[in-house]
Write a protein that holds these residues in place. Structure first.
Motif, short mmCIF file in Angstrom:
data_model
loop_
_atom_site.label_atom_id
_atom_site.label_comp_id
_atom_site.label_asym_id
_atom_site.label_seq_id
_atom_site.Cartn_x
_atom_site.Cartn_y
_atom_site.Cartn_z
N THR A 44 168.20 47.74 -2.78
CA THR A 44 167.36 46.94 -3.66
C THR A 44 166.11 46.47 -2.90
O THR A 44 166.09 46.47 -1.67
CB THR A 44 168.12 45.71 -4.18
OG1 THR A 44 168.50 44.89 -3.07
CG2 THR A 44 169.36 46.14 -4.96
N ALA A 52 172.77 47.33 -5.07
CA ALA A 52 173.27 47.33 -6.44
C ALA A 52 174.05 48.63 -6.62
O ALA A 52 173.49 49.68 -6.94
CB ALA A 52 172.13 47.24 -7.46
N THR A 54 173.07 42.16 -7.76
CA THR A 54 172.14 41.83 -6.67
C THR A 54 172.98 41.43 -5.47
O THR A 54 172.95 40.28 -5.01
CB THR A 54 171.18 40.69 -7.07
OG1 THR A 54 171.94 39.58 -7.56
CG2 THR A 54 170.22 41.14 -8.16
N GLU A 86 171.02 39.45 -2.42
CA GLU A 86 170.37 40.54 -1.68
C GLU A 86 170.02 40.15 -0.25
O GLU A 86 169.89 41.02 0.61
CB GLU A 86 169.10 40.98 -2.42
CG GLU A 86 169.38 41.65 -3.76
CD GLU A 86 168.11 41.81 -4.58
OE1 GLU A 86 167.41 42.84 -4.40
OE2 GLU A 86 167.80 40.90 -5.38
#
Length: 415
Positions: free
Chosen positions: A24, A30, A89, A387
Motif C-alpha cells: 500500500t 492489503a 490497511t 499501514e
C-alpha cells in the motif's frame, strides 16, 4: 557453547519480499483473505517452505502445513505458525512475522543439518483477520472444532462470494482432513500494543489471552424539541448513556491490571441538533484474564444498567436493553511451554517480561486442543492493524531465536 542463531537478515528480507505483494502507498499491506493477492502470498511462502525441505499439505479449509521429518515419525509434531492475510490497511508484520519466523527456524535447521526427535511443522492459518469473511480466526477455528467446516465454507463476503469458491479460485481448496495431532504449538507475534516498548523489553512471555465479553446496549428515552422542553422533564437517552459509557471505563480500572473496558461504536437517534436524543445504541467490550473477575465485571455493568433504568442514576427512568452477543473465555497458555519461552529468553540474554494478550490469535484456539504458548516482540508505538506498523529487525531476530530454541528443546534436539 553459543546457542544456535537464526539468520536475521534473511528473516527481514523475507518479510520485505512478502510485503511487496499487496503493498500500500503508506508502506503497509492489503492482502485480504482468499483474494488473488492472498493466493500470490501463499504461493511465495509455500515455495520457500518447499525450498526449506518441508512436505506440504493443505486441508479442507485451506490451512497450509509444512512438515519437517523427525527421527521418530510417531511423535506428534512441534508446530509453529500464524497467518499472512491482512487487514484492508494492514502492516507488514502482523501474522506474517509468525509464519516467516517459523520458516526461518526450518531454514536454520536445514542449513545446520539438525534433525529433531519429533517432527516439526509450520502452519499458515486461513482468514485469521476476518476482514473479508467472518468468523475471524476461521482456519484455526475449524481446525479446533470451534465451528464447523461447512459453516466456514458457506461464509460469504459483502459481494456474496463464498469461502469455498474463493479457495478453489486461488488453488487452496485442499483435500486433507481437518485436524492433526500437535505435541506443542508456539506462535511468534508482534505485541500489537505498547507495553513492551514502554517497559523497554525485547521479549514478551505470553501467559495467556484475555477473555472477552461483547454487548450491544440500547438506551431509550423520548425525543423532544430541545427548546420548549425543560431540563427537569426530559428523558434524554444520550445523557443517560454517557453515565454507562463512563462506568465501562471505571469497571476496567477497578479490575486492573488486566481489566479492559471499551465503548467502540455509538449511534444517536434521531441525531438532530435541536432534538433531545430519544435512543442511543452502543457497543461495550469488557476483557480480563481471570474468568471469575470477568464475571464480576459483567455483574457491575448489568447493575449500572439497572440503576439507569430505574432512575437511580439520573433521576429519570430510561429503558435499557442489554444483549451479550459474544463471549470468549480467558485462555491460559500451557505453563510448561510458557516456562520454555522464558528460559530461552533468559539463556540468550534478552530482556523479557510476562505479558498477556488482549487480541485474538490462532494460538488461542489451538490452546483448546494442544499445549500452546506465544512469544511477543515490540512494535513501534504499539501500533498495529495500520499501514505504518513497524518493528525493529533486531527484535524480530530475537523473537525468532527464542522460537528456535524453544522448538528445539521441545522437539528433543539441542545443538
Amino acid at each position: 557453547m553459543n546457542p544456535l542463531q537464526i539468520n536475521g537478515a534473511r528473516l527481514w528480507q523475507s518479510l520485505m519480499d512478502l510485503a511487496r505483494i499487496g503493498a500500500t502507498p503508506k508502506g503497509g499491506n492489503a492482502r485480504l483473505a482468499l483474494t488473488a493477492l492472498d493466493g500470490a502470498g501463499r504461493d511465495l511462502v509455500v515455495g520457500w517452505m518447499r525450498d526449506a525441505g518441508l512436505a506440504i499439505t493443505v486441508d479442507q479449509i485451506g490451512n497450509i502445513f509444512g512438515r519437517r521429518a523427525g527421527r521418530n515419525p510417531d511423535l506428534p509434531p512441534v508446530m509453529t505458525g500464524s497467518h499472512i492475510d491482512t487487514q484492508p490497511t494492514g502492516g507488514k508484520f502482523d501474522g506474517c512475522y509468525g509464519v516467516l519466523a517459523g520458516l526461518e527456524v526450518m531454514r536454520t535447521l536445514q542449513d545446520q543439518d539438525i534433525i529433531t526427535e519429533a517432527p516439526l511443522e509450520l502452519a499458515i492459518w486461513t482468514n485469521e483477520e476476518g476482514s473479508r469473511f467472518v468468523p475471524v480466526m476461521m482456519g484455526s477455528g475449524v481446525f479446533t472444532g470451534v465451528f464447523s467446516l461447512q459453516t466456514a465454507l458457506d461464509a460469504q463476503d459483502t459481494q456474496g462470494k463464498r469461502v469455498a469458491d474463493e479457495l478453489s479460485a486461488i488453488g487452496y481448496a485442499g483435500t486433507a482432513p481437518i485436524g492433526r495431532p500437535i505435541g506443542a504449538y508456539f506462535e511468534a507475534h508482534i505485541e500489537q500494543g505498547p507495553v513492551l516498548e514502554a517497559e523497554d523489553k525485547v521479549i514478551g512471555v505470553v501467559s495467556g489471552s484475555l477473555g472477552v465479553r461483547w454487548y450491544d446496549i440500547t438506551v431509550t428515552g423520548m425525543e423532544a424539541h430541545a427548546g420548549p422542553t425543560p431540563m427537569t422533564l426530559r428523558r434524554d437517552a444520550l445523557y443517560g448513556s454517557t453515565y454507562l459509557m463512563q462506568e465501562v471505563v471505571k469497571i476496567a480500572e477497578a479490575f486492573a491490571p488486566h481489566g479492559r473496558g471499551t465503548v467502540g461504536v455509538a449511534t444517536i437517534h434521531p441525531s438532530s441538533r435541536n432534538v433531545i436524543p430519544g435512543a442511543v445504541s452502543f457497543t461495550v467490550d469488557l476483557r480480563h484474564l481471570d474468568e471469575g473477575l470477568l464475571t464480576s465485571m459483567d455483574a457491575r455493568l448489568r447493575d449500572a444498567c439497572a440503576r439507569l433504568a430505574d432512575g437511580t442514576t439520573t433521576g429519570t427512568p430510561l429503558d435499557v436493553d442489554v444483549r451479550e452477543i459474544q463471549y470468549f473465555k480467558p485462555t491460559p497458555f500451557n505453563i510448561g511451554l510458557v516456562g520454555r519461552v522464558r528460559t530461552e529468553a533468559l539463556a540468550r540474554g534478552y530482556s523479557q517480561m510476562d505479558i498477556v494478550t488482549g487480541a485474538g490469535h490462532d494460538a488461542v484456539y489451538v490452546a483448546g486442543v494442544a499445549p500452546a504458548a506465544m512469544i511477543f516482540v515490540p512494535c513501534k508505538d504499539g501500533i498495529s492493524h495500520n499501514e505504518i506498523e513497524d518493528a525493529k529487525p533486531e527484535h524480530l531476530e530475537a523473537g525468532a531465536n527464542v522460537l528456535l530454541g524453544a522448538m528445539l528443546a521441545e522437539a528433543g534436539a539441542r545443538p
